[in-house]
Design a protein around this motif. Structure first.
Motif, mmCIF file in Angstrom:
data_model
loop_
_atom_site.group_PDB
_atom_site.id
_atom_site.type_symbol
_atom_site.label_atom_id
_atom_site.label_comp_id
_atom_site.label_asym_id
_atom_site.label_seq_id
_atom_site.Cartn_x
_atom_site.Cartn_y
_atom_site.Cartn_z
ATOM 1 N N SER A 118 43.524 77.459 3.399
ATOM 2 C CA SER A 118 43.903 78.695 2.699
ATOM 3 C C SER A 118 45.381 79.042 2.851
ATOM 4 N N HIS A 119 46.137 78.294 3.634
ATOM 5 C CA HIS A 119 47.564 78.609 3.776
ATOM 6 C C HIS A 119 48.390 77.336 3.995
ATOM 7 N N ALA A 120 49.702 77.510 3.849
ATOM 8 C CA ALA A 120 50.611 76.359 3.861
ATOM 9 C C ALA A 120 50.654 75.655 5.213
ATOM 10 N N ALA A 121 50.453 76.407 6.324
ATOM 11 C CA ALA A 121 50.489 75.746 7.640
ATOM 12 C C ALA A 121 49.402 74.676 7.714
ATOM 13 N N THR A 158 47.784 73.215 5.031
ATOM 14 C CA THR A 158 47.916 72.151 4.024
ATOM 15 C C THR A 158 49.050 71.191 4.382
ATOM 16 N N LYS A 159 50.086 71.711 5.035
ATOM 17 C CA LYS A 159 51.193 70.847 5.478
ATOM 18 C C LYS A 159 50.694 69.838 6.523
ATOM 19 N N ALA A 160 49.925 70.340 7.483
ATOM 20 C CA ALA A 160 49.365 69.447 8.503
ATOM 21 C C ALA A 160 48.417 68.447 7.851
ATOM 22 N N ARG A 161 47.623 68.957 6.920
ATOM 23 C CA ARG A 161 46.647 68.093 6.243
ATOM 24 C C ARG A 161 47.343 66.928 5.534
ATOM 25 N N SER A 162 48.458 67.234 4.866
ATOM 26 C CA SER A 162 49.103 66.164 4.110
ATOM 27 C C SER A 162 49.712 65.121 5.056
ATOM 28 N N LEU A 163 50.180 65.555 6.233
ATOM 29 C CA LEU A 163 50.696 64.578 7.212
ATOM 30 C C LEU A 163 49.569 63.717 7.777
ATOM 31 N N VAL A 164 48.414 64.347 8.010
ATOM 32 C CA VAL A 164 47.260 63.602 8.512
ATOM 33 C C VAL A 164 46.835 62.544 7.487
#
Ligand SMILES: *Cc1c(COP(=O)(O)O)cnc(C)c1O
Length: 389
Positions: free
Chosen positions: A41-44, A46-52
């Protein structure tokens, strides 16, 4: 000789590559990708998700898998447990398993726990050269064999298993093929599709990544046949719950990307140093290289200093070398791998594992040669007396 430690234990663990460390540091603090990768629900998050997901693709690329076939674990020990117990828990028929006497304790102890739960296990004995023979595996297969687990590279003697030749036999028998690739990742090319592998265990800390992170490749078509061992939250397609450790995962991804691009250069560097080490001790009486005739990786050299009076503790303290695999050092028992090769307890206790890596230098090797030559010279009079007696 200064205070420098000459490190020859890359098979036990490797230091993290500085590029790995830098990538990990960006995932921890308030300015970085510290969010929970499951927070959508927030950028923190989704940012981690995209790195994973980027890291998942990097790991997959190193072994020829699809990204969604990679399951994060805490290391190869957990990956092996998930593959074997996960199969056993989901198995309906087929309760016979095949493995080899040369496996890591993370396989052998897990197999023992499954035997205690009523599964039957056949332990294939190695060929005299120290490899796991294709014919020996074939002979162990039965109509009720459900899973075969073999290591690609042995952690003590560096022998390679001909997985590509074994896989079609396993598949023809209707069984799954699990491969412990902890010692192979980044050292020898792996292509799970071309090699016919269903499940493959990996660890980051053997390939210049951090400790505490690993992965299990689960071929898409067999995912339903593996029961999760960690419940809660349904992460990793339900196969392994728990908040993903972004920094660890990113570190493993970077390590795998570096391994993919640098494998050839690493291998050339290590092969040269291995040759230098062998050249420096070849003329010494009593020094023999184990599993010399087998197909091996160049990174791991097993040398027996077969002289009465030699004890590994006689080596200089600035030399970091393993007298057996780190896992056996904890129990103090003689190495099951060396016993399987036919070495008696005495010869096994006089065996050293030199494992060479990305940061080993010619000076490290020369110091190792000097140490070996010194102890051999110290033991020579004892050996001469033993011969006369
Ligand atoms: C190191 C190793 C393991 C265990 O890996 P961890 O990530 O330390 O749990 C398993 N199998 C082999 C062959 C290994 O060398």
């Amino acid at each position: 000789m200064g205070d420098k430690l000459h490190y020859f234990d890359y098979a036990a663990t490797t230091p993290a590559d500085p590029r790995v460390i830098a990538s990990m540091c960006e995932c921890l603090g308030i300015e970085g990708a510290f969010g929970n990768p499951a927070s959508s629900s927030h950028a923190a998050g989704t940012k981690a998700r995209s790195l994973v997901e980027q890291a998942r693709a990097q790991v997959a690329a190193l072994i020829g898998a699809e990204a969604d076939e990679i399951v994060w674990t805490s290391g190869a020990t957990e990956s092996n447990n998930l593959a074997l117990k996960g199969y056993a828990d989901a198995a309906t028929g087929k309760r016979h398993l095949v493995t080899s006497c040369l496996e890591h304790k993370a396989i052998l102890d897990t197999m023992a726990s499954l035997e205690a739960r009523g599964m039957t296990v056949t332990y294939v004995r190695p060929s005299p050269d120290g490899s796991i023979g294709v014919e020996a595996v074939k002979a162990a297969l039965r109509s009720d064999t459900g899973l075969v687990s073999l290591m690609l590279v042995n952690n003590e003697i560096g022998t390679l298993t001909d997985i590509a030749a074994i896989a079609p036999l396993v598949r023809a028998a209707g069984a799954l093929l699990h491969v412990d690739a902890a010692q192979a990742l980044g050292k020898t090319p792996i292509d799970v599709k071309a090699m016919g592998i269903d499940l493959l265990s990996m660890s980051a800390h053997k390939v210049y990544g951090p400790k505490g992170i690993g992965a299990l490749y689960v071929r898409r078509e067999v995912a339903a046949r593996i029961a999760p061992q960690m419940h809660g939250g349904g992460h990793e397609r339900g196969l392994r719950s728990g908040t993903l450790a972004t920094h660890q995962i990113v570190g493993m991804g970077t390590a795998c990307a570096l391994a993919a691009s640098g494998m050839e250069a690493d291998t050339q560097h290590i092969a040269r140093l291995a040759e230098r080490l062998l050249d420096g001790v070849r003329d010494l009486e009593g020094v023999t290289q184990n599993a010399r005739a087998a197909r091996r990786i160049v990174h791991t050299l097993s040398l027996t200093i077969g002289l009465p009076g030699f004890f590994p503790f006689m080596l200089a303290a600035d030399l970091a070398v393993s007298s057996t695999s780190a896992c056996n050092s904890a129990s103090g028992a003689p190495s099951h791998v060396l016993s399987a090769l036919g070495l008696d307890a005495e010869a096994a206790s006089r065996t050293l594992r030199f494992s060479i890596g990305r940061y080993t230098t010619p000076e490290d090797v020369d110091r190792a040669i000097e140490c070996i030559r010194t102890v051999v010279a110290q033991c020579a009079p004892v050996a001469a007396c033993a011969r006369e007696a």
